[in-house]
Design an enzyme around this catalytic site. Structure first.
Site, PDB file in Angstrom:
ATOM      1  N   LYS A 271      24.133  -5.756  -1.591  1.00 28.65           N
ATOM      2  CA  LYS A 271      25.588  -6.012  -1.659  1.00 28.65           C
ATOM      3  C   LYS A 271      26.295  -5.440  -0.440  1.00 28.65           C
ATOM      4  O   LYS A 271      27.514  -5.381  -0.384  1.00 28.65           O
ATOM      5  CB  LYS A 271      26.174  -5.372  -2.924  1.00 28.65           C
ATOM      6  CG  LYS A 271      25.602  -5.917  -4.213  1.00 28.65           C
ATOM      7  CD  LYS A 271      26.241  -5.187  -5.401  1.00 28.65           C
ATOM      8  CE  LYS A 271      25.592  -5.597  -6.713  1.00 28.65           C
ATOM      9  NZ  LYS A 271      25.986  -4.694  -7.814  1.00 28.65           N
TER      10      LYS A 271
ATOM     11  N   ARG B   9      11.317   4.047   3.739  1.00 28.86           N
ATOM     12  CA  ARG B   9      10.870   3.041   4.706  1.00 28.86           C
ATOM     13  C   ARG B   9      12.093   2.228   5.099  1.00 28.86           C
ATOM     14  O   ARG B   9      12.852   1.767   4.239  1.00 28.86           O
ATOM     15  CB  ARG B   9       9.804   2.128   4.100  1.00 28.86           C
ATOM     16  CG  ARG B   9       9.528   0.932   5.002  1.00 28.86           C
ATOM     17  CD  ARG B   9       8.284   0.189   4.640  1.00 28.86           C
ATOM     18  NE  ARG B   9       7.093   0.931   5.019  1.00 28.86           N
ATOM     19  CZ  ARG B   9       5.875   0.392   5.076  1.00 28.86           C
ATOM     20  NH1 ARG B   9       5.713  -0.881   4.777  1.00 28.86           N
ATOM     21  NH2 ARG B   9       4.840   1.127   5.426  1.00 28.86           N
TER      22      ARG B   9
ATOM     23  N   HIS C  10       4.927   6.220  11.555  1.00 30.16           N
ATOM     24  CA  HIS C  10       4.436   6.066  10.183  1.00 30.16           C
ATOM     25  C   HIS C  10       3.437   7.209   9.965  1.00 30.16           C
ATOM     26  O   HIS C  10       2.231   6.995   9.906  1.00 30.16           O
ATOM     27  CB  HIS C  10       3.771   4.692  10.061  1.00 30.16           C
ATOM     28  CG  HIS C  10       3.450   4.249   8.671  1.00 30.16           C
ATOM     29  ND1 HIS C  10       3.632   5.057   7.562  1.00 30.16           N
ATOM     30  CD2 HIS C  10       2.965   3.069   8.204  1.00 30.16           C
ATOM     31  CE1 HIS C  10       3.257   4.371   6.485  1.00 30.16           C
ATOM     32  NE2 HIS C  10       2.853   3.179   6.849  1.00 30.16           N
TER      33      HIS C  10
ATOM     34  N   ARG D  43       0.802  -1.224   0.000  1.00 31.67           N
ATOM     35  CA  ARG D  43       0.000   0.000   0.000  1.00 31.67           C
ATOM     36  C   ARG D  43       0.835   1.274   0.000  1.00 31.67           C
ATOM     37  O   ARG D  43       0.629   2.171  -0.820  1.00 31.67           O
ATOM     38  CB  ARG D  43      -0.877   0.044   1.269  1.00 31.67           C
ATOM     39  CG  ARG D  43      -2.111  -0.774   1.195  1.00 31.67           C
ATOM     40  CD  ARG D  43      -2.478  -1.245   2.592  1.00 31.67           C
ATOM     41  NE  ARG D  43      -1.699  -2.437   2.846  1.00 31.67           N
ATOM     42  CZ  ARG D  43      -2.171  -3.657   2.690  1.00 31.67           C
ATOM     43  NH1 ARG D  43      -3.410  -3.836   2.357  1.00 31.67           N
ATOM     44  NH2 ARG D  43      -1.402  -4.715   2.865  1.00 31.67           N
ATOM     45  N   THR D  44       1.761   1.359   0.939  1.00 32.70           N
ATOM     46  CA  THR D  44       2.473   2.623   1.120  1.00 32.70           C
ATOM     47  C   THR D  44       3.315   2.955  -0.110  1.00 32.70           C
ATOM     48  O   THR D  44       3.276   4.064  -0.624  1.00 32.70           O
ATOM     49  CB  THR D  44       3.352   2.567   2.391  1.00 32.70           C
ATOM     50  OG1 THR D  44       2.527   2.149   3.477  1.00 32.70           O
ATOM     51  CG2 THR D  44       3.970   3.906   2.706  1.00 32.70           C
TER      52      THR D  44
HETATM   53  C1  NCD Z   1       1.777  -0.914   8.385  1.00 37.01           C
HETATM   54  C2  NCD Z   1       3.276  -0.746   8.383  1.00 37.01           C
HETATM   55  O1  NCD Z   1       3.957  -1.228   7.494  1.00 37.01           O
HETATM   56  O2  NCD Z   1       3.718  -0.104   9.292  1.00 37.01           O
HETATM   57  N1  NCD Z   1       1.200  -1.137   7.143  1.00 37.01           N
HETATM   58  C3  NCD Z   1       1.041  -0.120   6.257  1.00 37.01           C
HETATM   59  O3  NCD Z   1       1.879   0.731   6.078  1.00 37.01           O
HETATM   60  N2  NCD Z   1      -0.133  -0.103   5.597  1.00 37.01           N
HETATM   61  C4  NCD Z   1       1.317  -1.837   9.423  1.00 37.01           C
HETATM   62  C5  NCD Z   1       1.744  -3.263   9.382  1.00 37.01           C
HETATM   63  O4  NCD Z   1       2.728  -3.631   8.774  1.00 37.01           O
HETATM   64  O5  NCD Z   1       1.068  -4.050  10.028  1.00 37.01           O
END
Ligand code: NCD
Length: 311
Positions: free
Chosen positions: A82, A104, A132, A54-55
């Protein structure tokens, strides 16, 4: 604003401004031609050291719908595999002349560190168990659309709280917007030191989901993050569901107007059953849709904002 690293960076007016811009951006999603010229000539790099559906894809769409050039770099398939360090990877990507890095990373604080190394804007797309922020913004956006102003609304955040960055960002965002928050989890999945934190920030904690349920306007279920667990946090999956899952019985005990949220990905049958996930008052797919609009808003305010914008 130059970066978005933590929900703590934003006051109430700034959060509301980001959400208002997201409302305007959301219309683009329903157009035949999904394109605004706003970020033409700007370059956004999604730098993902952890898996994401999703993100990552919503940041990519958000950038593209605003006409930015967007590329994705993931740890798998890049020089990270690497052994290249975070600093070298970030500096290398930045040296190509990017305007924003969406990061991320499995280490808490990694995006903040990168922000100190590069001249580009840095947006935190999830760092370890820390924060997040865009998830909290899209959750607030979706809840406000269903429930109106969140001032005084009662929201429970339920599940694996120890490992959740979504929890941390949501706690800050929801209290900034005046919501009343109760955290619900078994003792083993409550973050250490939570009672001091709760006293200081004015939220409640509970181990009894059934007691909290009838008082809620929204329930946010969090995923049991097996990949971050080293030992046993609960006896069996079945027992977890019995104590803390959003089951059919609990769905019936939830007030009729109350909505259901989950950031995804879901463990169906563990923290949430199909009845709840697919119920009419589940806003799980609305959260995904809002994710693009909110990320468009964040990219707009970090890259294109002029007078009168968020910082
Ligand atoms: C979350 C995350 O990655 O922090 N998911 C997301 O971004 N939609 C929550 C999760 O991984 O459970």
């Amino acid at each position: 604003m130059k970066h978005l690293l933590s929900m703590k960076d934003l006051d109430r007016d700034q959060v509301l401004q980001l959400l208002d811009t997201a409302t305007a951006m959301h219309d683009v999603q329903h157009r035949e031609v999904k394109k605004l010229p706003t970020l033409r000539g700007r370059t956004v790099v999604n730098l993902f050291f952890e898996d994401s559906t999703r993100t990552r894809s919503s940041f990519e769409l958000a950038g593209k719908w605003l006409s930015a050039d967007v590329i994705n770099v993931s740890a798998k398939g890049s020089s990270v595999s690497k052994g290249e360090s975070l600093r070298d990877t970030a500096m290398t990507v930045a040296a190509m002349g990017v305007d924003a890095l969406v990061i991320r990373h499995h280490a808490s604080g990694a995006p903040a560190q990168v922000a100190g190394w590069v001249g580009a804007s840095v947006i935190n797309a999830g760092d370890g168990t820390h924060e997040h922020p865009t998830q909290a913004l899209l959750d607030a956006y979706t809840m406000r659309r269903r429930l109106g102003d969140l001032e005084g609304k009662h929201v429970a955040i339920v599940g694996d709280l120890t490992h959740s960055r979504v929890l941390r960002s949501n706690l800050i965002c929801l209290s900034t917007l005046g919501a009343r928050v109760t955290l619900v989890a078994p003792p083993t999945l409550m973050p250490a030191g939570i009672s001091t934190w709760a006293k200081q920030d004015g939220f409640a904690t509970s181990h009894d989901f059934d007691e909290v349920l009838p008082t809620l306007d929204a329930v946010m279920m969090l995923r049991v993050q097996k990949e971050r667990m080293s030992g046993g946090y609960f006896p069996t999956p079945r027992e977890y569901t019995v104590g803390y899952g959003l089951t059919r019985d609990r769905l019936a005990a939830l007030p009729e107007h109350a909505v259901i949220a989950h950031p995804g990905p879901m463990n169906r049958g563990l923290e949430i059953t199909a009845d709840a996930a697919d119920a009419a008052r589940s806003m799980i797919l609305d959260q995904v849709s809002a994710g693009v609009a909110v990320r468009m808003s964040v990219l707009y305010h970090t890259l294109a904002s002029g007078e009168g914008s968020v910082r």
